[in-house]
Structures are given as C-alpha cells and as structure tokens.
Design a protein around this motif. Structure first.
Motif, PDB file in Angstrom:
ATOM      1  N   VAL A  65       0.835  -1.207   0.000  1.00  0.00           N
ATOM      2  CA  VAL A  65       0.000   0.000   0.000  1.00  0.00           C
ATOM      3  C   VAL A  65       0.866   1.251   0.000  1.00  0.00           C
ATOM      4  O   VAL A  65       0.606   2.215  -0.745  1.00  0.00           O
ATOM      5  CB  VAL A  65      -0.951  -0.016   1.218  1.00  0.00           C
ATOM      6  N   VAL A  66       1.912   1.279   0.814  1.00  0.00           N
ATOM      7  CA  VAL A  66       2.809   2.438   0.858  1.00  0.00           C
ATOM      8  C   VAL A  66       3.473   2.635  -0.501  1.00  0.00           C
ATOM      9  O   VAL A  66       3.585   3.768  -1.000  1.00  0.00           O
ATOM     10  CB  VAL A  66       3.864   2.269   1.975  1.00  0.00           C
ATOM     11  N   SER A  67       3.909   1.543  -1.123  1.00  0.00           N
ATOM     12  CA  SER A  67       4.525   1.642  -2.450  1.00  0.00           C
ATOM     13  C   SER A  67       3.527   2.181  -3.475  1.00  0.00           C
ATOM     14  O   SER A  67       3.870   3.036  -4.305  1.00  0.00           O
ATOM     15  CB  SER A  67       5.028   0.266  -2.901  1.00  0.00           C
ATOM     16  N   TRP A  68       2.293   1.675  -3.424  1.00  0.00           N
ATOM     17  CA  TRP A  68       1.251   2.139  -4.346  1.00  0.00           C
ATOM     18  C   TRP A  68       1.018   3.644  -4.182  1.00  0.00           C
ATOM     19  O   TRP A  68       0.924   4.380  -5.175  1.00  0.00           O
ATOM     20  CB  TRP A  68      -0.032   1.367  -4.072  1.00  0.00           C
ATOM     21  N   PHE A  69       0.963   4.088  -2.940  1.00  0.00           N
ATOM     22  CA  PHE A  69       0.673   5.496  -2.685  1.00  0.00           C
ATOM     23  C   PHE A  69       1.821   6.395  -3.140  1.00  0.00           C
ATOM     24  O   PHE A  69       1.599   7.446  -3.758  1.00  0.00           O
ATOM     25  CB  PHE A  69       0.403   5.707  -1.194  1.00  0.00           C
ATOM     26  N   LEU A  70       3.071   5.982  -2.847  1.00  0.00           N
ATOM     27  CA  LEU A  70       4.223   6.835  -3.126  1.00  0.00           C
ATOM     28  C   LEU A  70       4.658   6.791  -4.584  1.00  0.00           C
ATOM     29  O   LEU A  70       5.146   7.797  -5.117  1.00  0.00           O
ATOM     30  CB  LEU A  70       5.407   6.434  -2.238  1.00  0.00           C
ATOM     31  N   TYR A  71       4.491   5.656  -5.237  1.00  0.00           N
ATOM     32  CA  TYR A  71       5.096   5.494  -6.560  1.00  0.00           C
ATOM     33  C   TYR A  71       4.071   5.338  -7.681  1.00  0.00           C
ATOM     34  O   TYR A  71       4.446   5.101  -8.824  1.00  0.00           O
ATOM     35  CB  TYR A  71       6.068   4.313  -6.533  1.00  0.00           C
ATOM     36  N   TRP A  72       2.792   5.515  -7.339  1.00  0.00           N
ATOM     37  CA  TRP A  72       1.756   5.522  -8.381  1.00  0.00           C
ATOM     38  C   TRP A  72       0.828   6.723  -8.201  1.00  0.00           C
ATOM     39  O   TRP A  72       0.636   7.517  -9.117  1.00  0.00           O
ATOM     40  CB  TRP A  72       0.961   4.210  -8.352  1.00  0.00           C
ATOM     41  N   LYS A  73       0.309   6.889  -6.975  1.00  0.00           N
ATOM     42  CA  LYS A  73      -0.669   7.956  -6.755  1.00  0.00           C
ATOM     43  C   LYS A  73      -0.010   9.311  -6.509  1.00  0.00           C
ATOM     44  O   LYS A  73      -0.403  10.310  -7.094  1.00  0.00           O
ATOM     45  CB  LYS A  73      -1.577   7.589  -5.575  1.00  0.00           C
ATOM     46  N   ARG A  74       0.962   9.359  -5.611  1.00  0.00           N
ATOM     47  CA  ARG A  74       1.603  10.637  -5.247  1.00  0.00           C
ATOM     48  C   ARG A  74       3.094  10.549  -5.522  1.00  0.00           C
ATOM     49  O   ARG A  74       3.920  10.463  -4.607  1.00  0.00           O
ATOM     50  CB  ARG A  74       1.338  10.956  -3.775  1.00  0.00           C
ATOM     51  N   THR A  75       3.456  10.576  -6.785  1.00  0.00           N
ATOM     52  CA  THR A  75       4.860  10.387  -7.154  1.00  0.00           C
ATOM     53  C   THR A  75       5.737  11.582  -6.781  1.00  0.00           C
ATOM     54  O   THR A  75       6.965  11.513  -6.916  1.00  0.00           O
ATOM     55  CB  THR A  75       4.973  10.136  -8.666  1.00  0.00           C
ATOM     56  N   ASP A  76       5.115  12.677  -6.322  1.00  0.00           N
ATOM     57  CA  ASP A  76       5.902  13.825  -5.882  1.00  0.00           C
ATOM     58  C   ASP A  76       6.454  13.650  -4.478  1.00  0.00           C
ATOM     59  O   ASP A  76       7.443  14.289  -4.099  1.00  0.00           O
ATOM     60  CB  ASP A  76       5.038  15.086  -5.927  1.00  0.00           C
ATOM     61  N   LEU A  77       5.826  12.765  -3.680  1.00  0.00           N
ATOM     62  CA  LEU A  77       6.223  12.625  -2.274  1.00  0.00           C
ATOM     63  C   LEU A  77       7.600  12.002  -2.069  1.00  0.00           C
ATOM     64  O   LEU A  77       8.311  12.415  -1.145  1.00  0.00           O
ATOM     65  CB  LEU A  77       5.164  11.817  -1.515  1.00  0.00           C
ATOM     66  N   PRO A  78       8.026  10.979  -2.848  1.00  0.00           N
ATOM     67  CA  PRO A  78       9.366  10.429  -2.599  1.00  0.00           C
ATOM     68  C   PRO A  78      10.475  11.469  -2.643  1.00  0.00           C
ATOM     69  O   PRO A  78      11.413  11.419  -1.838  1.00  0.00           O
ATOM     70  CB  PRO A  78       9.521   9.396  -3.729  1.00  0.00           C
ATOM     71  N   GLY A  79      10.369  12.452  -3.548  1.00  0.00           N
ATOM     72  CA  GLY A  79      11.374  13.506  -3.597  1.00  0.00           C
ATOM     73  C   GLY A  79      11.362  14.365  -2.354  1.00  0.00           C
ATOM     74  O   GLY A  79      12.419  14.762  -1.843  1.00  0.00           O
ATOM     75  N   VAL A  80      10.161  14.656  -1.845  1.00  0.00           N
ATOM     76  CA  VAL A  80      10.042  15.451  -0.612  1.00  0.00           C
ATOM     77  C   VAL A  80      10.631  14.683   0.568  1.00  0.00           C
ATOM     78  O   VAL A  80      11.379  15.235   1.390  1.00  0.00           O
ATOM     79  CB  VAL A  80       8.560  15.797  -0.350  1.00  0.00           C
ATOM     80  N   ILE A  81      10.294  13.393   0.658  1.00  0.00           N
ATOM     81  CA  ILE A  81      10.813  12.559   1.747  1.00  0.00           C
ATOM     82  C   ILE A  81      12.330  12.451   1.665  1.00  0.00           C
ATOM     83  O   ILE A  81      13.033  12.503   2.682  1.00  0.00           O
ATOM     84  CB  ILE A  81      10.162  11.161   1.698  1.00  0.00           C
ATOM     85  N   LYS A  82      12.843  12.341   0.442  1.00  0.00           N
ATOM     86  CA  LYS A  82      14.297  12.251   0.257  1.00  0.00           C
ATOM     87  C   LYS A  82      14.988  13.493   0.801  1.00  0.00           C
ATOM     88  O   LYS A  82      16.008  13.392   1.499  1.00  0.00           O
ATOM     89  CB  LYS A  82      14.604  12.071  -1.235  1.00  0.00           C
ATOM     90  N   GLN A  83      14.437  14.676   0.498  1.00  0.00           N
ATOM     91  CA  GLN A  83      15.045  15.913   0.991  1.00  0.00           C
ATOM     92  C   GLN A  83      14.911  16.058   2.496  1.00  0.00           C
ATOM     93  O   GLN A  83      15.809  16.566   3.168  1.00  0.00           O
ATOM     94  CB  GLN A  83      14.406  17.123   0.287  1.00  0.00           C
ATOM     95  N   ARG A  84      13.800  15.592   3.037  1.00  0.00           N
ATOM     96  CA  ARG A  84      13.573  15.694   4.477  1.00  0.00           C
ATOM     97  C   ARG A  84      14.546  14.806   5.258  1.00  0.00           C
ATOM     98  O   ARG A  84      14.993  15.168   6.344  1.00  0.00           O
ATOM     99  CB  ARG A  84      12.124  15.302   4.792  1.00  0.00           C
ATOM    100  N   PHE A  85      14.838  13.647   4.695  1.00  0.00           N
ATOM    101  CA  PHE A  85      15.724  12.695   5.376  1.00  0.00           C
ATOM    102  C   PHE A  85      16.990  12.471   4.546  1.00  0.00           C
ATOM    103  O   PHE A  85      17.414  11.337   4.339  1.00  0.00           O
ATOM    104  CB  PHE A  85      14.991  11.368   5.590  1.00  0.00           C
ATOM    105  N   LEU A  86      17.568  13.572   4.075  1.00  0.00           N
ATOM    106  CA  LEU A  86      18.711  13.485   3.175  1.00  0.00           C
ATOM    107  C   LEU A  86      19.911  12.746   3.786  1.00  0.00           C
ATOM    108  O   LEU A  86      20.550  11.946   3.082  1.00  0.00           O
ATOM    109  CB  LEU A  86      19.129  14.885   2.719  1.00  0.00           C
ATOM    110  N   PRO A  87      20.261  12.952   5.063  1.00  0.00           N
ATOM    111  CA  PRO A  87      21.400  12.199   5.622  1.00  0.00           C
ATOM    112  C   PRO A  87      21.184  10.682   5.585  1.00  0.00           C
ATOM    113  O   PRO A  87      22.117   9.932   5.275  1.00  0.00           O
ATOM    114  CB  PRO A  87      21.489  12.711   7.067  1.00  0.00           C
ATOM    115  N   ILE A  88      19.952  10.250   5.891  1.00  0.00           N
ATOM    116  CA  ILE A  88      19.665   8.813   5.844  1.00  0.00           C
ATOM    117  C   ILE A  88      19.721   8.314   4.405  1.00  0.00           C
ATOM    118  O   ILE A  88      20.276   7.234   4.129  1.00  0.00           O
ATOM    119  CB  ILE A  88      18.283   8.521   6.466  1.00  0.00           C
ATOM    120  N   TYR A  89      19.174   9.112   3.487  1.00  0.00           N
ATOM    121  CA  TYR A  89      19.224   8.727   2.071  1.00  0.00           C
ATOM    122  C   TYR A  89      20.668   8.596   1.605  1.00  0.00           C
ATOM    123  O   TYR A  89      21.029   7.633   0.894  1.00  0.00           O
ATOM    124  CB  TYR A  89      18.480   9.749   1.214  1.00  0.00           C
TER     125      TYR A  89
END
Length: 696
Positions: A585-609
């Motif tokens: 479900v999380v994959s469906w939401f992030l990578y199909w429905k709201r494909t803009d969110l992974p980039g936001v999450i990446k910037q928010r947690f840039l050290p972990i990324y």
C-alpha cells in the motif's frame, strides 16, 4: 527398487554440460552460433532429465556415497573424487539444472545482438553448471573446495564478460577478491577438520564430531568445533554474500542479465547455504557458531533490504532483494531449521530467477535502459513480462498461497521458537524485513509497469543513459548541444521515442515456466520437506538435518502444522501478511498515486538517504582501510623488505663473490712456474703441519 544409484548415470549429470562447454568454447568459432547454443542446451537438458530421474529414485529410498576416482594418497590421507547423493543433493541437482536450462534458452534471445562472445558466453554458463553440480554432489572437502573455487572463477569470467568496460573489470575483480577473503576462512576450517579428524571425507569427519566437540583450539580455551564451523561459515559469507562480505554482489550486475539469474538465484550464492546444511552435524554441536550464523543472517536480511529501497537500477533492486533473502536462509540455518533454509532456497530459486529474467526482458523492451525512472506504463506493451513479474513479486513478499509465503513464514516461525542467543534480534529483523521487502519490490513493480509513461519524455537527468547521451552530445556538437539540423540532442529522447515491446518467445517461455513453480512449489513441498520424511530418504549420515536434534524448533512447528491450505488461511491473522500488505500500500501510494512525495521525503531525510545511497559507506571503508592499507603495506614490504633486505643480501653476496673471484684469478695466471711455485709452497706448508702435529 535398487538402494544404490547407478554410478555412470551420476557421472553423466555433470559431464554433459562440461562436454557442451568444451565444444562451444573450443570449436564455437568453427561450428557457429546456432550449433554452439544447441549443443550447450542439449548438455544441460540431458543433465536436467537425468537429475529428475535421480530425484525420483532418491524419493523412493535410493542413495549413493562412494569414491569415483582416487587421485592421490599421502600416507593415511586420501584425496578423491566421489559423489554423495541423498535428498538434499538430489533436490539441488534438479534446481540447478532446471534454472540453468531456463537461462540457456533465455540467453538465445537476450544475447542475439551480441556480435562478439556469443559462443564464449554459452561455454561459460555450461561450465558454471558443471562446477556447481560437482560442488553439490561431492562427498569430500577436496571436491567441495574444487567446485567452490570453480564457480568463483567462472563467475569472475561471466561478471567481466564485457571486458572492455572498466566497470565490468572492476566488478569482477571485486567479486574475485572479496570471495578470496571468505575462501581463506573456508580453507582454514577445512584444514582444522583435516588436522584433527584425519580425513577429508564427510563421513569420516562426521564420525569424529563428538570427539571434536570436546577439543579446544590449541593455545586457547575456544572450542575446536566452534572455530572450525565459524571458519567454514566465513567461506559461506563470501560465497553467499553475507554482511560484510556482501559488497561484491550488487556490482556483479555489470554482467549480462542471464548470469544474474544463474549466479544470484539458484546456484553460486546458495552454495554457502547448501554447505552449512551439509555440515549440519558439525554446526549442531556448537551453539556459539549457530548464534554467529543467526546474527550475521539477521543483519544481512534487514540492512540489505533497506538498500533496495533507494536503488533506481532495476537489476540492483533485485540484487539487494537476493541479499536480503539469503539473510533469511542464513537465519534459518542459525536456529537449526535446516530444512526450512533449504525449502526457502528452493522456492527462492524459482521466483528470483523469474524476477531477474523479467528484469532482463524489461531491459530489452526498453532498448537496454535499466533506470526505472525512465520507465512506467509498460503493462500494456509487455503483458507477459508484466504478469510473470507480478507473480514473482507476490511470491517474493510472501503472499499467501504463493511459493515464497510458505518458506518465509516458516523461517519466521522457526526463529520465534528458537532460544539461542541472538534469536530475539533475528526475529525482529526478519519480521521488519517483511515490510521492507514489500516496499522495495512493489516500488519496482509500480515504477516499471504502472503510472506515467516516462520513456516518452526526457530521460531522468541522473540516469546513466541521459548522462552518457549528454556527454556524447557535448563532445559531438559543442557546448550548445544542437546538431546541424537544430535538434536538441541532450539525451532527452525528443527525436526518437523507443516504444517498448514484448520480447520474443525464447525470453517469455522461460518466464512462464519459472512462474508456474513460483506459485505452486511451496504448497506442494512444505509438507514432505519440513514435516514429512523427505530428508529421511537417502540421508547417509545423520537425521540431524531433518529434526534439528539439539534445537527442536522445527518439531514444535510440526505439531501445529495442519496442511498448506490451512496455513494460508491462518496467515491472515498473522503479523507478516499485514506488514507485507502495508508495504504494498505504501509503495502504491508513493510510486503511483503521489509520485511527488518520494522527492520530498528524500530531501527531508537526506542524511539517511545519503547513507543508504552510499551503501553504508562500506565500499569507501574497504578502499581506505583495506585497499589503501594493503597498498601501503605492500609498498613498505617492497622498499624495506625487498629492496633494503633481500636486494641488499643478494647484491652483497654478488659483490663478495666478485671480490673473491678477483682475488682468486691472480692464482690462475697460466704460467707453469707460477703453478710450480704454488705447489712447492703448498708442500712446505703440509710438511710443516705434519712435523708440528708429530712433535705433539
């Protein structure tokens, strides 16, 4: 029914692919491409059919354990070639030959455009099959080590198949060197067992296991068997890519996709799992070794899964999935659930080979673009690849009634029932990995087969193809990146849109044939393999593999087992299924429905990324500590040891000999009177000596 298998039949199984390899390798230039792949496929097909016959005989109670050829005798030590064929071996033979056959057929389509090396590639993969069969069929450590090193050597050749690419050369050298680290430990373990058991034969060593368990490692209070088992497992850590010796496997994706399926699904990387299972009578007598195995497997299962979440290369996602699933198998070994580990090895072989070959099909359909950021919407263009990849993904995440569900769920249950030190952390790791596996698996699935068709627009600026195209445009057209016709040529794909297409039948047929066992093999095999008498057929040495004599977690699981269908139904109430669903479900939401969110999450947690993107900085640590350290040590040994000491001694001796020869040559003047004078002086000296001694 004969209780002993036919020796000639067994010999034909490894020799058939070896013959195909030699013919294609030595005479491929003469007989041509078609004859080369037909001969190698025929050899592997013969091996597969004969393996199936042997498997059926073993299930009926037949077995084989004998020397085929005595190579060398040194005192009481015998170095032999021999076969041990029991349930474990027969199962491995069928898996190895079946997956190899599918890869051989698939390679016809995948390598069709290769102008150079086509025959060589088929020769290599058949030679790899021979090496793996010799490994699993061995009844002694010498042959085991031969097969162990042979698969490593051939994998080096396969990973570096595109030897003109610097990245491929780096990858195969990395694989070769890292495996040498593990193999050093493996050799030490074999040496310890040889020194204290006096034999290289499995049966002889196992016969001394109780006595070995009472011994201590010389000069310490460590248990000898514990040290030997940990050394053997270090070999498995290299071959089966366990943390921290896992670093070679993702880079090995530089080789062609068929070898990714062959090496990283059912053969080379599972050699370590097979070896520890075969050595179970020894590991069972050392709780410390088992705890070590459990913790290493748990770290690999969880932390390698995290790395799969940030990968954009489709093959690397599947590679990190392999690492994580190998961690699951290792955890099962650590809690003495050997049949469960082998069961997951079997199911994983089919659905992981399916995923690798499916990824290769996508790569061909995308005209050799491997970056998932340039894909999307491929479902309608590649329907067979889509449905088979979906089946492989569902099996991987442990969807009820798919093959992977039965083996993964059994591992989780076995770890939960274990009381060995480290099992608590292992249980957390394998449960958490369920969510992580579903997350990266369906991230790949949704990015590739659903959503926006990104191949129609500009390439992702960070993708390798876009970078290469931009560099080419810069070199060819100057800084503005426009050609003589005014076309934008920055690799954005505006001029020529390569529409994806379904691959030919030589690629889709193996996908279909692998998809079938990816669905049904778990339900068929779980009863006899885990709770039946499958491992009682032909197990030559000890029932420990079947029951986990000292750690009866599997026995407790058997009391609750009510059949494959009931297990699937009851799983709905269990945590793993809901964690897998949450990951999807999380994959469906992030990578199909709201494909803009992974980039936001990446910037928010840039050290972990960055930590994950740099693979925990292990490559850099290895470069600084080991590579540069080894260079510094080598330079020091060269200057101080070789130049100063060794060259000094050698040059000093040379100068002394020259000086001595210069002195002596004055006595060799060539004049008779000089020699007569020397004789008179010598005579006087001797007379003086005799008179002096006589006087005393």
């Amino acid at each position: 029914m004969s209780t002993t298998l036919n020796e000639n039949l067994l010999l034909a199984i490894p020799l058939a692919p070896l013959a195909g390899s030699l013919i294609a390798g030595l005479f491929g230039w003469k007989i041509g491409r078609k004859s080369s792949h037909r001969i190698t496929i025929l050899g592997v097909m013969i091996s597969f059919v004969l393996s199936c016959i042997v498997f059926l005989d073993v299930v009926q109670g037949a077995s084989f354990n004998a020397t085929i050829y005595e190579w060398l005798t040194v005192g009481p030590l015998k170095m032999e070639i021999g076969f041990l064929v029991d349930s474990l071996t027969a199962m491995m033979m069928v898996i190895v030959t079946f997956v190899s056959l599918m890869v051989h057929i698939y390679t016809i389509g995948y390598m069709a455009d290769e102008e150079v090396g086509y025959e060589r590639f088929f020769s290599y993969i058949s030679l790899f099959t021979f090496s793996m069969l010799m490994l699993v069929m061995s009844n002694n450590f010498l042959q085991l080590f031969f097969g162990w090193e042979a698969v490593g050597l051939v994998s080096y050749l396969l990973i570096g198949f595109y030897f003109t690419r610097p990245t491929a050369i780096y990858a195969n050298m990395k694989a070769f060197i890292v495996n040498r680290v593990g193999d050093f430990g493996f050799l030490l373990g074999i040496g310890l067992l040889l020194a204290f058991a006096g034999s290289l034969n499995y049966g002889d060593v196992f016969a001394h296991r109780t006595a070995l368990a009472t011994m201590t490692f010389p000069g310490t209070d460590w248990g000898l068997l514990t040290v030997a088992c940990i050394c053997l497992f270090i070999g498995a850590m290299g071959k089966s890519a366990q943390f921290p010796l896992h670093v070679w496997l993702p880079d090995s994706m530089e080789g062609p996709t068929p070898i990714s399926a062959l090496i990283h699904a059912a053969t080379m990387v599972t050699a370590g799992i097979f070896m520890v299972t075969r050595m179970s009578p020894l590991f069972e007598l050392s709780d410390s070794a088992l705890s070590f195995v459990t913790v290493i497997g748990a770290i690999t299962a969880l932390f390698m899964g995290f790395l799969g979440v940030v990968q954009n290369d489709i093959k690397r996602v599947v590679a990190y999935s392999t690492l994580s699933q190998l961690g699951y198998m290792t955890v099962a070994l650590g809690v003495s659930a050997y049949p469960v580990a082998v069961f997951h090895l079997a199911t994983h072989a089919f659905f992981k080979a399916l995923l690798f070959l499916g990824a290769g099909s996508v790569i061909i359909g995308m005209h050799h673009d491997q970056d998932m950021r340039n894909m999307g919407g491929l479902r309608k263009y590649m329907p067979i690849t889509w449905i088979t990849s979906l089946i492989g993904s569902l099996a991987l995440i442990g969807t009820p009634f798919f093959a992977g569900f039965y083996s993964k769920d059994s591992i989780i249950d076995a770890v939960k029932l274990s009381h060995l030190p480290g099992s608590g952390f292992a249980y957390f790791a394998v449960v958490a990995s369920v969510f992580v596996t579903a997350l990266y698996s369906f991230r790949m699935y949704f990015m590739v087969f659903h959503g926006k068709e990104r191949f129609r627009g500009p390439k992702h600026p960070e993708s390798p193809m876009a970078i290469e195209a931009a560099a080419h445009a810069h070199d060819s057209h100057g800084h503005d990146g426009h050609d003589a016709h005014g076309h934008d040529d920055h690799g954005h794909g505006h001029d020529h849109v390569h529409v994806p297409h379904e691959t030919p039948w030589v690629i889709t047929l193996p996908l279909i044939l692998l998809a079938i066992p990816s669905v049904i093999i778990g339900a068929i095999a779980i009863g006899p393999m885990l709770f039946g008498d499958f491992f009682a057929h032909g197990v030559v040495f000890d029932q420990v593999i079947a029951i986990g004599a000292n750690h009866p977690a599997l026995h407790e699981m058997g009391e609750e087992f009510q059949g494959w269908f009931a297990m699937g139904l009851h799983s709905v109430a269990g945590l793993p299924v809901w964690l897998a669903l949450a990951g999807v479900v999380v994959s469906w939401f992030l990578y199909w429905k709201r494909t803009d969110l992974p980039g936001v999450i990446k910037q928010r947690f840039l050290p972990i990324y960055n930590l994950l993107d740099n693979k925990y900085y292990l490559d850099k640590i290895n470069d600084v500590v080991f590579a540069k350290g080894a260079v510094a040590i080598g330079r020091g040994l060269w200057k101080e040891g070789d130049v100063a000491v060794i060259d000094g001694i050698v040059n000093g001796l040379a100068k002394f000999v020259g000086w001595f020869a210069g002195v002596i040559r004055f006595l060799q003047s060539g004049y008779i009177y000089h020699y007569a004078f020397a004789m008179i002086i010598g005579m006087l000296g001797l007379l003086t000596l005799f008179v002096t001694l006589g006087g005393k």
